[in-house]
Design an enzyme around this catalytic site. Structure first.
Site, PDB file in Angstrom:
ATOM      1  N   CYS A   1       0.821  -1.210   0.000  1.00 20.56           N
ATOM      2  CA  CYS A   1       0.000   0.000   0.000  1.00 20.56           C
ATOM      3  C   CYS A   1       0.854   1.258   0.000  1.00 20.56           C
ATOM      4  O   CYS A   1       0.342   2.355  -0.230  1.00 20.56           O
ATOM      5  CB  CYS A   1      -0.925  -0.006   1.206  1.00 20.56           C
ATOM      6  SG  CYS A   1      -1.732  -1.602   1.401  1.00 20.56           S
TER       7      CYS A   1
ATOM      8  N   HIS B   1      -9.563   1.881  -1.867  1.00 20.59           N
ATOM      9  CA  HIS B   1      -8.114   1.780  -1.690  1.00 20.59           C
ATOM     10  C   HIS B   1      -7.529   0.768  -2.672  1.00 20.59           C
ATOM     11  O   HIS B   1      -7.281  -0.379  -2.334  1.00 20.59           O
ATOM     12  CB  HIS B   1      -7.849   1.374  -0.225  1.00 20.59           C
ATOM     13  CG  HIS B   1      -6.447   0.972   0.075  1.00 20.59           C
ATOM     14  ND1 HIS B   1      -5.350   1.671  -0.373  1.00 20.59           N
ATOM     15  CD2 HIS B   1      -5.953  -0.065   0.805  1.00 20.59           C
ATOM     16  CE1 HIS B   1      -4.248   1.078   0.062  1.00 20.59           C
ATOM     17  NE2 HIS B   1      -4.579   0.016   0.767  1.00 20.59           N
TER      18      HIS B   1
ATOM     19  N   CYS C   1       0.313   3.038   5.959  1.00 19.51           N
ATOM     20  CA  CYS C   1       0.789   1.744   6.437  1.00 19.51           C
ATOM     21  C   CYS C   1       0.702   0.744   5.287  1.00 19.51           C
ATOM     22  O   CYS C   1      -0.089   0.916   4.372  1.00 19.51           O
ATOM     23  CB  CYS C   1      -0.050   1.274   7.613  1.00 19.51           C
ATOM     24  SG  CYS C   1      -1.804   1.187   7.205  1.00 19.51           S
TER      25      CYS C   1
END
Lengths: 457, 440, 290
Positions: free
Chosen positions: B102, B397, B427
């Site tokens: 990510c 996301h 994160c």
């Protein structure tokens, strides 16, 4: 297009079969502009109605400089042929008329012209501005030309056009871009129309040192509603003529807008032009290119309802997009240095604003409103050597006309003198001409691009 | 490198700072929805073309395009290069691919920014893309062994012999799961443990989620994304957005992740306070100030500094998504800043509980003393400055695209404000984190 | 010309079946009839499937060869009629010219019209053109194509050659490309089946080796329109939205096989060639922007 065989073929077999099945007259194929195309494709006839004609010599020097064969006698043999050989243009300088009797000279010249004008030929009548004449007989004669031209246009065939240009007293040396427009195939779908040159006093500019193949070189243009239809065509045409183009449309049309911009190497600005910050955002974006020379107000919406069923929200949304946004942006342009001296504003009106259209009270109001805006703004722009003009498309094939009922659409298409709808590029050519620096004497005008389609009135 | 704690970040002696000039992304789409037929390459190409259009760069060279995807087919080894070749950028534009879960496109932003800062390039595009709809499907390990053996075989008989070892169960494909290889736990299960350890309440999580949706909806309404997003395949907004989300409404949802090892703790994490699987692509245009000035382009903000960290979530007793809690203090110290010296906080909402656990840790004297070695806790942030135009819970996301969504969002917020400083925290899987500072 | 308006697209598998099984009367002249299919809307998922097989990206733009998918069932419907002078099974695509005024949009209502003409002799049989127009809601032809099909050994009907008032075809495209290929295509063995699945064109020469041999082919061959599509996919983003692309199909492309793809940017467009590893021309292409 390289493969003319192909398009000819489709046109002849397939196109004809469609036309035949609905009983339509033959549809002329219009000559349209391509870069490098000669102004005229053949010889020209140039007449003078009176000894006081002011403009003929300007026309003559333009044509002879371009190497075009010019004859004064409308019956002259041309191109090594006979006195009935086709000509590419017939131009008559009808300035200096002293009364209705002088009109016979115009008729005497145009009668043979109408017999021998070739396919996509150009018949151009040049007259004085009627309002500049006080004497009733003089003004009557000047005004008469308009009726002559509009009627003659209904008689012209094979894609030939007939138009009238009024040249204000003293503006005879400021007509080059106008002559070039009306004679060239850039005006393919402008037919039976009148345009005034030099009628807003105080103009200044020059036709010297113009690259007529790239008349917009070095200029930056904004086109609103650029994701499709007339807007996309205008963006491409301005680019073809040398401008750097900022393509504007609502965020929801952003993907098509990005394609338009990338296709022409321009930039895309997703913007709701009714937003409060719209003018600022637009000017801010234009700073990238060092300022703005041309603004094309093309964005428009329809929310058609019969007046009896109209409601305030629908009404307001149309007025806000089609009219108020333009007024706000023009105000911002006038008070900003980002909008350069010699700038050009072009707004897209509509036949609905001139002739009216059932179900389009809001749209018609907004589009008539922009003509009022053009009238009032034109004198304000003179001190910046800028101009504002309107183009009124008739039946042009776009996404917006797809929303029309089929009957109306078909009628619209067939009513024009050319028995066909125009293409977005036809409107775009007129926009690009208004946008030229050399069109400095053309201000406060509105021009119909509709081949005399008079839907609704 | 000389650092002093008395002056702010500008004292760090990089030759120059990279400018964030602008950005483009496509709307993010929930998995198996609007972009189900689109590949990573398709989405990245579309996002790049929108960026090219926004800045009138058709046919232009840029110094470098760096992008990546987390879920990537092996045939996409040169994903970014392929996308650039299909885009309107000059074909002679170099690229490379990066993958840091990510954190990918915050890391690609950092890589481009560093090359600009060092004068190695004048302009570059950082990007990221991910699809969970067109995900690569792998054959399972048993089938893979059999097929490799058959491939090694020299004769037809050998191939047949190798293939004869095939069992029906081996034909079932493996669809990549959002699961940590070393713990066998999904990211959500990890986050649930962290939430339980820090006693993060359900209500606090739902408040974060509701605010994210409401803020995103307001930002769309005021046109904030008009110059950041270009529609794609019929989608004009992130379709995970639920503008009418309220804390009360979200409270009705059933929890989905049970915290392992906390039998007495109530599960708090729901589909609404966890990010959904999403498809999308995002790009950021970075340049030197000179490059931007030559083209009359705005500088939204400057890239100031970044820090990447990792934690031992396997044996070290730290939460999988807690790495930013370590990265931020180090970066603050290097720049002589405190946690409170920011006008905006852009924290990636992997789970609402993740950012709440991070805040709790920074407010906790014991954590700050024992884990960070600080005498004083970092303290609290002003929550009104957090994710003010929404974040991942509302936008969705697409793993590798999130950094390139957040960077321009923060840059534009700072540009709107006129001046200021913002903190980004993301994160990532594998116990990693990427954080950064932007200034305008 | 009579116009027959269809309610929906014909089913291709059935048409091939009918063509193979029913006795043909094989009239000597082309049907004086146009098939019209109104209300066609391009489906985004079908475009995506097509794009995946042919190498186009999935974006907002419909690939320029895609409208052939809309036209082909109508072409087959015309050609599988009992009175159609040439048999459909085993037909080989010789040439295809596409002129696009603008890309059609997904979901936009379109009318597809197809008719046959230019039935002509060929040195080894007979050929016929199928002409397609894709017309938008304003009757503007936004996309048109002309496909020339050839049937080996078919008797050229009497009087049907270039002299018969039928305009001769224009010169074939003459692409000028460099000596070095720009790409080596690996044509998969199953490409015929995969293309058949998205196009509905289940002509046996593309899907079955024995059938292909029965029709005089060396083996299964790739669809001509797949090779054209793949060539255009390679040029995607490098030409304008309005253009004409003229392709002749020469030696059939066997599946599987390898082939060399040559391209050259020329004034106003692109030239391209697909050539076998042994130097035989497969495909000659010229693309010219409008």
């Amino acid at each position: 297009m390289s493969n003319d065989w192909y398009s000819d073929f489709v046109n002849s077999s397939f196109g004809k079969s469609i036309a035949g099945s609905v009983g339509l007259p033959p549809v002329p194929r219009l000559r349209r502009y391509e870069p490098g195309q000669p102004l005229l494709s053949g010889p020209a006839l140039l007449g003078t109605a009176t000894a006081d004609g002011r403009v003929a010599k300007v026309v003559r020097s333009l044509l002879t400089d371009l190497g075009i064969e010019v004859h004064d006698d409308p019956n002259a043999p041309v191109g090594g042929g006979s006195s009935s050989s086709k000509v590419a243009a017939g131009i008559v300088d009808a300035t200096g008329l002293s009364g209705p009797m002088d009109l016979a000279e115009v008729q005497a010249f145009l009668t043979p012209v109408m017999r021998r004008i070739g396919p996509s030929g150009r018949v151009l009548v040049i007259g004085d501005v009627p309002a500049e004449a006080a004497a009733p007989a003089v003004r009557a004669a000047r005004r008469a030309l308009e009726g002559l031209v509009r009627s003659a246009a209904k008689e012209a065939r094979y894609g030939a056009t007939v138009n009238l240009v009024h040249v204000a007293d003293g503006a005879e040396n400021d007509v080059e871009s106008t002559l070039r427009f009306f004679l060239s195939s850039r005006s393919a779908f402008v037919h039976g129309q009148r345009l005034d040159v030099g009628t807003v006093p105080g103009f200044s500019g020059s036709s010297q040192h113009v690259d007529w193949d790239k008349p917009l070189a070095g200029r930056t243009a904004v086109v609103t509603g650029a994701s499709s239809g007339i807007g996309a065509a205008a963006a491409a045409t301005l680019r073809r003529d040398g401008a750097t183009v900022i393509c504007v449309d609502v965020p929801a049309s952003g993907d098509a807008l990005a394609r338009t911009a990338n296709d022409i190497g321009g930039s895309a600005l997703q913007l709701d032009i009714t937003a409060d910050h719209a003018a600022d955002t637009l000017l801010e974006h234009a700073r990238r290119h060092g300022g703005l020379d041309v603004v094309v107000h093309n964005a428009g919406i329809t929310r058609d309802k019969l007046l009896a069923n109209q409601d305030r929200d629908r009404w307001n949304s149309v007025i806000a997009v089609n009219l108020e946004s333009q007024l706000k942006i023009n105000d911002a342009l006038l008070s900003s240095d980002v909008f350069h001296r010699g700038g050009r504003i072009v707004t897209v009106s509509s036949m609905a604003g001139i002739a009216g259209n059932r179900g389009q009270t809001s749209y018609g109001a907004s589009k008539a409103g922009v003509i009022g805006m053009v009238d009032a703004t034109a004198p304000l722009l003179v001190e910046k050597d800028a101009t504002i003009n309107a183009v009124a498309p008739g039946f042009i094939e776009t996404d917006m006309t797809k929303a029309m009922p089929v009957g109306t659409r078909e009628a619209g298409r067939r009513l024009s003198s050319m028995t066909q709808g125009g293409l977005p590029v036809d409107v775009a050519e007129t926009i690009a001409w208004f946008a030229q620096g050399a069109s400095y004497a053309v201000n406060g005008q509105f021009l119909r691009v509709d081949c005399q389609n008079y839907l609704g009135a | 490198m000389a650092t002093t704690s008395s002056s702010a970040s500008s004292s760090r002696s990089l030759p120059r700072r990279a400018a964030i000039v602008g950005a483009n992304r496509i709307p993010f789409a929930r998995s198996n929805g609007a972009y189900a037929r689109a590949s990573n390459q398709d989405m990245l190409t579309a996002a790049l073309d929108g960026l090219v259009a926004r800045f009138g760069m058709a046919g232009e060279h840029v110094g470098e395009v760096v992008s990546g995807a987390v879920l990537k087919k092996s045939s996409d080894f040169n994903l970014t290069r392929e996308a650039v070749l299909g885009s309107r950028l000059a074909a002679a534009t170099p690229t490379y691919d990066v993958q840091q879960a990510c954190g990918t496109s915050l890391q690609t932003t950092l890589l481009i920014a560093n090359k600009i800062a060092l004068g190695q390039i004048e302009v570059g595009i950082a990007a990221g893309v991910d699809t969970t709809s067109d995900a690569p499907i792998e054959v399972n390990e048993g089938l893979r062994s059999v097929l490799l053996a058959a491939n090694r075989a020299k004769s037809t008989a050998g191939i047949l012999k190798a293939l004869s070892g095939l069992r029906p169960g081996q034909i079932v494909p493996e669809i990549p799961a959002n699961r940590e290889p070393r713990t066998g736990m999904s990211m959500g299960e990890h986050a649930a443990q962290t939430a339980a350890a820090w006693q993060i309440s359900r209500r606090a999580q739902d408040e974060i989620a509701a605010a994210s949706h409401q803020n995103l909806a307001k930002a769309y309404d005021r046109g904030f994304f008009d110059d950041l997003v270009t529609p794609y395949l019929g989608l004009t907004k992130d379709n995970n957005l639920r503008a009418d989300s309220t804390v009360e409404g979200l409270a009705k949802l059933k929890p989905v992740f049970k915290p392992a090892g906390y039998p007495d703790t109530e599960a708090t994490m729901t589909a609404a306070n966890s990010t959904p699987l999403t498809d999308g692509a995002a790009t950021v245009l970075l340049a030197s100030d000179e490059w931007a000035a030559e083209r009359g382009l705005p500088v939204l903000a400057h890239f100031v500094d970044a820090e990447t960290s990792a934690v031992d979530y396997v044996h070290g007793g730290e939460g999988l998504l807690m790495a930013p809690a370590y990265a931020v203090p180090r970066m603050l110290e290097r720049n002589g800043l405190t946690l409170q010296d920011f006008d905006f906080y852009e924290f990636h909402e992997a789970f609402a509980s993740t950012i709440l656990a991070t805040f709790a840790a920074w407010e906790d004297p014991i954590f700050c003393k024992e884990k960070l070695g600080r005498d004083e806790p970092l303290g609290s942030i002003d929550r009104s400055k957090l994710n003010v135009v929404g974040s991942s819970l509302a936008t969705g996301h697409p793993f590798a695209a999130t950094g390139a969504r957040i960077v321009p969002t923060l840059a534009k917020l700072l540009h709107e404000k006129g001046s200021g400083r913002g903190l980004i925290s993301i994160c990532a899987a594998g116990g990693q984190g990427v954080v950064a500072i932007l200034e305008a | 010309m009579a116009v027959e308006t269809l309610d929906g697209p014909p089913t291709l598998g059935l048409l091939y079946g009918r063509a193979l099984l029913t006795a043909r009367s094989g009239g000597a002249t082309l049907p004086d009839r146009r098939l019209d299919l109104p209300g066609v809307r391009i489906d985004a998922d079908a475009v995506a499937d097509y794009a995946h097989v042919c190498g186009f990206g999935v974006g907002g733009v419909v690939p320029p060869t895609y409208p052939h998918m809309l036209a082909f069932p109508l072409q087959m419907r015309l050609m599988t009629d009992r009175e159609f002078p040439l048999p459909a099974p085993g037909m080989v695509h010789l040439r295809n010219v596409i002129t696009q005024a603008r890309p059609p949009e997904v979901g936009e209502p379109l009318r597809v019209a197809v008719h046959a003409d230019r039935l002509a002799a060929h040195p080894k049989g007979a050929q016929v053109d199928l002409v397609t127009a894709v017309v938008d809601q304003d009757d503007a032809e936004i996309w048109g194509s002309r496909s020339t099909y050839f049937v080996r050994g078919a008797p050229a009907p009497e009087g049907a050659d270039g002299a018969d008032g039928v305009p001769a075809a224009p010169p074939e495209p003459d692409p000028h490309v460099g000596r070095l290929p720009h790409a080596i295509w690996t044509v998969p063995g199953d490409i015929g089946r995969r293309y058949a699945a998205v196009s509905g064109d289940v002509n046996p020469i593309h899907v079955n080796g024995l059938a292909a041999k029965a029709f005089g082919m060396p083996g299964v061959i790739a669809h001509g329109m797949w090779t054209k599509a793949r060539a255009l996919a390679a040029l995607a983003g490098r030409h304008g939205p309005a253009f004409t692309v003229d392709v002749v199909f020469r030696a059939p492309v066997r599946a599987p096989s390898k082939a060399y793809f040559h391209t050259a940017a020329v004034d106003g467009g692109w030239d391209a060639k697909l050539v076998s590893t042994k130097g035989k021309d497969h495909l000659l292409l010229t693309l010219r922007d409008a």
